[in-house]
Every structure is written in structure tokens, then in C-alpha cells.
Scaffold this motif. Structure first.
Motif, short mmCIF file in Angstrom:
data_model
loop_
_atom_site.label_atom_id
_atom_site.label_comp_id
_atom_site.label_asym_id
_atom_site.label_seq_id
_atom_site.Cartn_x
_atom_site.Cartn_y
_atom_site.Cartn_z
N LEU A 177 0.83 -1.20 0.00
CA LEU A 177 0.00 0.00 0.00
C LEU A 177 0.87 1.26 0.00
CD1 LEU A 177 -2.90 -0.83 2.48
CD2 LEU A 177 -3.16 -0.12 0.10
N ALA A 178 1.88 1.26 0.87
CA ALA A 178 2.76 2.42 0.97
C ALA A 178 3.48 2.67 -0.35
CB ALA A 178 3.77 2.22 2.09
N LEU A 179 3.99 1.60 -0.96
CA LEU A 179 4.73 1.73 -2.21
C LEU A 179 3.84 2.19 -3.36
CD1 LEU A 179 7.36 1.34 -3.77
CD2 LEU A 179 6.73 -1.06 -4.13
N VAL A 180 2.68 1.56 -3.49
CA VAL A 180 1.77 1.89 -4.60
C VAL A 180 1.26 3.32 -4.49
CG1 VAL A 180 -0.49 1.37 -5.61
CG2 VAL A 180 1.07 -0.49 -5.04
N LEU A 181 0.85 3.72 -3.30
CA LEU A 181 0.32 5.08 -3.13
C LEU A 181 1.42 6.13 -3.34
CD1 LEU A 181 -2.10 4.55 -0.13
CD2 LEU A 181 -2.73 5.30 -2.42
N THR A 182 2.59 5.89 -2.77
CA THR A 182 3.68 6.85 -2.95
C THR A 182 4.04 6.99 -4.42
OG1 THR A 182 4.59 6.27 -0.77
CG2 THR A 182 6.05 7.41 -2.30
N ALA A 183 4.23 5.85 -5.09
CA ALA A 183 4.59 5.88 -6.51
C ALA A 183 3.48 6.50 -7.35
CB ALA A 183 4.90 4.47 -7.00
N GLY A 184 2.23 6.15 -7.03
CA GLY A 184 1.10 6.66 -7.79
C GLY A 184 0.98 8.16 -7.71
N PHE A 185 1.15 8.72 -6.53
CA PHE A 185 1.06 10.17 -6.37
C PHE A 185 2.26 10.89 -7.00
CE2 PHE A 185 -1.93 9.32 -2.74
CZ PHE A 185 -2.98 10.08 -3.23
N ILE A 186 3.44 10.32 -6.84
CA ILE A 186 4.65 10.98 -7.34
C ILE A 186 4.73 10.97 -8.86
CG2 ILE A 186 7.18 10.75 -7.43
CD1 ILE A 186 7.19 10.14 -4.49
N THR A 187 4.07 10.01 -9.51
CA THR A 187 4.14 9.96 -10.98
C THR A 187 3.61 11.25 -11.63
OG1 THR A 187 2.00 8.82 -11.04
CG2 THR A 187 3.98 7.45 -11.18
N VAL A 188 2.68 11.92 -10.97
CA VAL A 188 2.09 13.14 -11.56
C VAL A 188 3.12 14.27 -11.67
CG1 VAL A 188 0.27 14.86 -11.40
CG2 VAL A 188 -0.22 12.47 -10.85
N PRO A 189 3.77 14.68 -10.56
CA PRO A 189 4.78 15.75 -10.72
C PRO A 189 5.95 15.33 -11.61
CG PRO A 189 4.87 14.81 -8.51
CD PRO A 189 3.61 14.32 -9.14
N VAL A 190 6.32 14.04 -11.56
CA VAL A 190 7.41 13.57 -12.42
C VAL A 190 7.00 13.68 -13.88
CG1 VAL A 190 8.75 11.54 -13.11
CG2 VAL A 190 8.43 12.05 -10.68
N ALA A 191 5.75 13.35 -14.19
CA ALA A 191 5.26 13.43 -15.57
C ALA A 191 5.27 14.87 -16.07
CB ALA A 191 3.86 12.85 -15.65
N VAL A 192 4.92 15.80 -15.20
CA VAL A 192 4.94 17.21 -15.60
C VAL A 192 6.38 17.69 -15.79
CG1 VAL A 192 4.36 19.58 -14.91
CG2 VAL A 192 2.74 17.71 -14.46
N MET A 193 7.27 17.29 -14.87
CA MET A 193 8.68 17.70 -14.96
C MET A 193 9.34 17.20 -16.23
SD MET A 193 10.40 17.45 -11.17
CE MET A 193 9.75 15.83 -10.73
N THR A 194 8.96 15.99 -16.66
CA THR A 194 9.60 15.38 -17.84
C THR A 194 8.88 15.70 -19.13
OG1 THR A 194 8.33 13.33 -17.43
CG2 THR A 194 10.56 13.49 -16.48
N GLY A 195 7.77 16.43 -19.05
CA GLY A 195 7.05 16.82 -20.25
C GLY A 195 6.06 15.80 -20.75
N VAL A 196 5.89 14.69 -20.04
CA VAL A 196 4.90 13.69 -20.43
C VAL A 196 3.50 14.28 -20.33
CG1 VAL A 196 3.89 11.44 -19.85
CG2 VAL A 196 6.38 11.76 -19.74
N VAL A 197 3.29 15.09 -19.30
CA VAL A 197 2.05 15.83 -19.12
C VAL A 197 2.39 17.31 -19.22
CG1 VAL A 197 0.23 16.48 -17.49
CG2 VAL A 197 0.95 14.08 -17.66
N SER A 198 1.69 18.02 -20.09
CA SER A 198 2.00 19.45 -20.28
C SER A 198 0.74 20.19 -20.70
CB SER A 198 3.09 19.62 -21.31
OG SER A 198 2.67 19.10 -22.56
#
Length: 223
Positions: A202-223
Motif C-alpha cells: 500500500l505504501a509503495l503503490v500510493l507513494t509511486a502513484g502520487f509521485i508519478t504526476v509531478p514527475v510526468a509534468v517535470m519530464t514533459g509527459v504531461v503538459s
């Protein structure tokens, strides 16, 4: 009766466990909703609008959302109050020798205490950023959550605040889920390994799931 239960340590731990599970359920749903950002602004904004129309026409516009908010506020306040009072009770119960020699608290205890403080501060910032727009960068656009999220994670401090908070959240869930299971009587010699595994996943999935959003914006995947 209610007062007697609340005054007991077991009662406070039970309040912490139940309120923690309520917040955990919300976090799972919230994370899944956040991941809709990968389907584009149309889907994400439509999802945000749908949250405000849940229960219509039986419920008025945003009523369901406000009910959820009230339940969460009660859960957060109850959780934090019980945690603080248990901590003060624990300090008062320590042997007198600790007055001159401060005991080394366990890693789990320190993580839960500081993690709770970090998360409390983060909740305030998160609401002021993406709900009211008070501290939002780039010009808050009401009714355009997709663009607001992109604006926030296009700043280095927005990414740092969010990622640090999500790492704290992961550690909090890892220790908190295990503690809640023990308090509610779910733990046993045969189930402990499974409960620890669930807590870690649970800890791993939730942490990774939430962090993917800012990472996606930082890398240009989401813009």
C-alpha cells in the motif's frame, strides 16, 4: 460511555486506527483520480466536474463533495488529536530517570511523529494551492484543474513540497496500517506477515502513484 472510551489509551488508539483507515480509503480513490491526468485535460477536467455532481439530482451541486470534505476533516482532527494526546500521555508515563537522560525513541515512532507534522503542513499548502488558489503559481483558473496541476508542478518548489510529502505519506502508511491492524485485533501470529506485506505494498503503490504526476509534468509527459 463515549467519554470513558475516549479517555482510555485503547479508545484513542481505536480512534486513530479507524480515522486512519478512512483517510487511507480516500487516498486510494484520490490517487486513482489523479492518474486520470494521463488521459488528457478533457478527461481530467471532466472527472473534477463529476466529483461536484455526485448524487444529483437527489443531492444538490457539490453536496456530496462537501460531505466527503467534512468526513475527512473530522477524521484528520480526530487522528491528530488522539496522536498528540497519546504522545503526551506516553511522555508523562516515562520513568523519572528519563528526566535527565532522554530515551531514544524508535525509528517508527519518530517517523510517525514527524511524518504527521509534515503531512499536516502539506494538507494546508495543498488546499491553498489547488483548492482556493491562494498560493498558486501561474494564475489560478477555477474550473480548470488540469492546468492548475501543471502550473504547480512546473515550479521546482511545488515538486519538492509534493514529493517530500508523498515520501512522508508512504512511511506513515507503512507504519500506520500495521499499527491500526494490531489495534483493531486483526493481527495474529499467522497473519502478521501478510499484514506487513499489505502495509508495504500500500505504501509503495500510493507513494509511486502520487509521485508519478509531478514527475510526468517535470519530464514533459504531461503538459
Amino acid at each position: 460511555m463515549t467519554r470513558t472510551v475516549w479517555d482510555s489509551s485503547l479508545g484513542k488508539k481505536t480512534v486513530m486506527a479507524v480515522s486512519g483507515l478512512i483517510m487511507l480509503l480516500y487516498l486510494v480513490v484520490h490517487m486513482l483520480g489523479n492518474l486520470k491526468i494521463f488521459f488528457g485535460s478533457g478527461d481530467f477536467n471532466h472527472y473534477a466536474h463529476w466529483l461536484r455532481t455526485i448524487g444529483e439530482p437527489f443531492l444538490h451541486y457539490e453536496w456530496a463533495l462537501w460531505i466527503i470534505r467534512v468526513v475527512l476533516v473530522v477524521a484528520v482532527v480526530a487522528h491528530a488529536t488522539a496522536a498528540y494526546q497519546l504522545s503526551r500521555r506516553d511522555i508523562r508515563a516515562r520513568p523519572s530517570r528519563y528526566v535527565h537522560s532522554k530515551p531514544r525513541s524508535s525509528y517508527a515512532t519518530r517517523t510517525m511523529r514527524w511524518g504527521g507534522i509534515i503531512l499536516g503542513l502539506f494538507i494546508v499548502w495543498h488546499l491553498l494551492d489547488l483548492t482556493t488558489g491562494t498560493v498558486h503559481s501561474g494564475g489560478f483558473q477555477s474550473g480548470h484543474p488540469y492546468q492548475n496541476v501543471v502550473d504547480t508542478f512546473s515550479t521546482w518548489y511545488g515538486d519538492v513540497i509534493y514529493i517530500v510529502a508523498m515520501l512522508a505519506l508512504g512511511l506513515h502508511i507503512r507504519h500506520g496500517f500495521w499499527s491500526a491492524a494490531q489495534t483493531l485485533g486483526a493481527g495474529s501470529r499467522t497473519r502478521d506477515r501478510a499484514l506487513k506485506t499489505i502495509a508495504n505494498v500500500l505504501a509503495l503503490v500510493l507513494t509511486a502513484g502520487f509521485i508519478t504526476v509531478p514527475v510526468a509534468v517535470m519530464t514533459g509527459v504531461v503538459s
